[in-house]
Design an enzyme around this catalytic site. Structure first.
Site, PDB file in Angstrom:
ATOM      1  N   LYS A 135      42.412  42.040  34.377  1.00 25.10           N
ATOM      2  CA  LYS A 135      41.304  42.168  33.412  1.00 25.10           C
ATOM      3  C   LYS A 135      41.863  42.657  32.072  1.00 25.10           C
ATOM      4  O   LYS A 135      42.690  43.578  32.042  1.00 25.10           O
ATOM      5  CB  LYS A 135      40.260  43.145  33.960  1.00 25.10           C
ATOM      6  CG  LYS A 135      38.981  43.208  33.133  1.00 25.10           C
ATOM      7  CD  LYS A 135      37.948  44.111  33.811  1.00 25.10           C
ATOM      8  CE  LYS A 135      36.670  44.235  33.008  1.00 25.10           C
ATOM      9  NZ  LYS A 135      35.697  45.152  33.625  1.00 25.10           N
TER      10      LYS A 135
ATOM     11  N   SER B 116      30.938  46.716  37.393  1.00 28.85           N
ATOM     12  CA  SER B 116      31.673  45.548  36.862  1.00 28.85           C
ATOM     13  C   SER B 116      32.721  44.941  37.762  1.00 28.85           C
ATOM     14  O   SER B 116      33.263  43.877  37.441  1.00 28.85           O
ATOM     15  CB  SER B 116      32.332  45.915  35.534  1.00 28.85           C
ATOM     16  OG  SER B 116      31.352  45.979  34.546  1.00 28.85           O
TER      17      SER B 116
ATOM     18  N   SER C  21      31.066  43.281  33.993  1.00 23.11           N
ATOM     19  CA  SER C  21      31.828  42.791  32.879  1.00 23.11           C
ATOM     20  C   SER C  21      33.087  42.017  33.288  1.00 23.11           C
ATOM     21  O   SER C  21      33.629  41.264  32.490  1.00 23.11           O
ATOM     22  CB  SER C  21      32.260  43.965  31.993  1.00 23.11           C
ATOM     23  OG  SER C  21      33.113  44.843  32.711  1.00 23.11           O
TER      24      SER C  21
END
Ligand code: GLN
Length: 497
Positions: free
Chosen positions: A77, A176, A152
């Protein structure tokens, strides 16, 4: 080869049936073929990944003792720093920034010889539930490209579901990791707060942020969990205690005699009917595996969402003050001709997206003199009440469970203009972050009404992360024997694959 699980890939590497270079090249090919449609990646480091893979292969050829996931590729990420590699956090404000150091998560990945393919798309600074808040455009759900992959960390989960990587790293401040896992039919774990170092994780809400493993199976998540977890003196909130034995738990999956508490408040009318059907079915399977299902109540969970949307924006308004046009990335305006303040204003105006600005304004207000006690102070008290609810419930059960999200993946654009509707996605995941405990989401099947993945959430007391893996492995095994094949084998094929 790319459709195998990480542990199967690792076994083939050990047996000499493939090499890390071949495995990495196959995933890079897959990314080239499908990422035009999925857009899971913001940056692909082909050269770096192949070099890392070649180095692992060389070590293996020399007979060096390697870690269990050595040579297996992973998607990272874009909120975690990797030395020399662009790190944007999905924001324009970090344009051009290449961090001069590795986050501790990345250092651990490298130490374990896990190959980093590239950086995945995310909502700007991890604020969102759909990855639509990325400054670089949304990620698409591989199950249906017109739908969101969650957020997210939608890029990490979509990469797993599209077989672009067998492993990924996410971060979870309010859901997330777990919510994207739920809507993409993958596994995601938010470890106990302090279990994985936050050093080099670009801060959104420091008291809630936690990095964790994303994978296609519970065992793969456990292997990755053990690779990245552990005490780190560079993070003042890191827990100095042995890492919970999550791999052993995932291998055992024995839930005989375990008490599983169904949270009354997280299973009501607001949940889509197919989500509830799959949740009930999973409970039956766990009972069939020897667990005892009990009902527990957590009356203060009702206030978790409201309290979270004061605490997280408050901390974000402080953390994001560092993006001042002087130290990192973007700078708009003429530093010689204008005041530093006007450059800062112009840069923030151009560099931050709408949701980030909304949260900074909200948080600044909640922390302002005269309002601090009424908003931030009250929210902190609610946080204590939520922790007490967990403590009381855990006195009666070993883990607590709920659906991960109220609905399956919604359409891209459907909730973009309604922040409250967007925030409601996190209703079942936020309590875990507020209490600093662990949470896992794993696939529970497809909702009959829309054929989209449903997530089952397992919550465990602080530093008892192994319990989530025990229950997760038991449920995964029961579901697999029911379906006859992994859920992702039912996902529609992507064009270009
Ligand atoms: N969706 C939540 C938010 O927008 C949680 C995000 C996260 O866990 N990073 O804040």
């Amino acid at each position: 080869m790319i459709r195998s699980n990480a542990s199967e890939m690792a076994a083939k590497l050990v047996a000499g049936e493939t090499t890390s270079v071949a495995l990495t090249a196959a995933h890079l090919d897959r990314i080239r073929a499908v990422d035009v449609d999925v857009h899971a990646f913001l940056h692909v480091d082909s050269e770096g990944a192949l070099a890392q893979a070649a180095a692992v292969d060389a070590k293996r050829a020399k007979g060096e003792k390697l870690s269990p996931l050595a040579g297996v590729p992973l998607a990272l990420k874009d909120v975690l720093t990797q030395k020399g590699i662009p790190t944007t956090c999905g924001s324009k404000i970090l344009a051009g920034w290449r961090p001069p150091y590795d986050s501790s998560v990345v250092a651990n990945l490298k130490r374990n010889d896990i190959v980093i393919l590239g950086k995945t798309n995310m909502d700007e600074f991890a604020m969102g539930s759909s990855t639509e808040n990325s400054a670089f455009g949304p990620t698409h759900n591989p199950w249906d490209l017109t739908r969101i992959p969650g957020g997210s960390g939608g890029g990490s989960s979509a990469a797993l579901a599209a077989f672009q990587a067998p492993l990924a790293i996410g971060t979870d401040t309010g859901g997330s990791i777990r919510q994207p896992a739920a809507v993409t039919g993958t596994v995601g774990v938010k470890p106990t707060y302090g279990g994985v170092s936050r050093f080099g994780l670009v801060a959104f809400s420091s008291s809630l942020d936690q990095a964790g493993p994303c994978a296609r199976t519970v065992l793969d998540a456990a292997l990755l969990h053990e690779a990245i977890a552990g005490y780190d003196p560079k993070d003042s909130t890191s827990i100095n205690a042995p890492v919970p034995a999550v791999v052993a738990a995932a291998k055992s999956g024995n839930v005989k005699g375990m008490k599983i508490g169904v949270v009354k408040e997280l299973n009501g009318d607001g949940y889509q009917s197919g989500v509830r059907t799959r949740f009930e079915e999973s409970l039956e399977l766990l009972a069939g595996a020897g667990a005892e299902i009990v009902q527990v109540s957590a009356p203060n969970f009702e206030y978790a969402l409201a309290a979270y949307y004061l605490i997280a924006p408050s901390e974000c308004s402080s953390n994001l003050a560092r993006f001042d046009a002087m130290r990192y990335g973007l700078r708009v305006g003429d530093i010689d001709g204008a005041s530093a303040e006007s450059v800062m204003n112009l840069t923030r105006e151009a560099g931050f997206g709408r949701e980030v600005k909304r949260r900074i304004i909200l948080g600044t207000y909640a922390l302002s003199s005269g309002y601090y006690d009424a908003y931030y102070g009250s929210a902190q008290k609610v946080r204590t009440l939520i922790t007490q609810d967990f403590n009381k419930a855990f006195a009666r059960c070993d883990v607590m469970v709920s659906p991960t999200c109220p609905t399956t993946a919604f359409k891209i654009g459907e909730k973009s203009n309604d922040p409250i509707a967007m925030y409601l996605n996190d209703i079942a995941t936020i309590p875990v972050n507020m209490a600093g405990i662990g949470g896992m989401s794993l696939p529970a099947g497809l909702a009959p009404e829309d054929g989209l993945p449903v997530g089952f959430q397992i919550m465990a007391p602080a530093m008892q992360d192994q319990r989530m893996y025990l229950v997760g492995a038991a449920l995964e095994a029961a579901l697999l024997s029911k379906w006859g094949a992994p859920l992702l084998s039912q996902a529609p094929a992507l064009a270009g694959s």
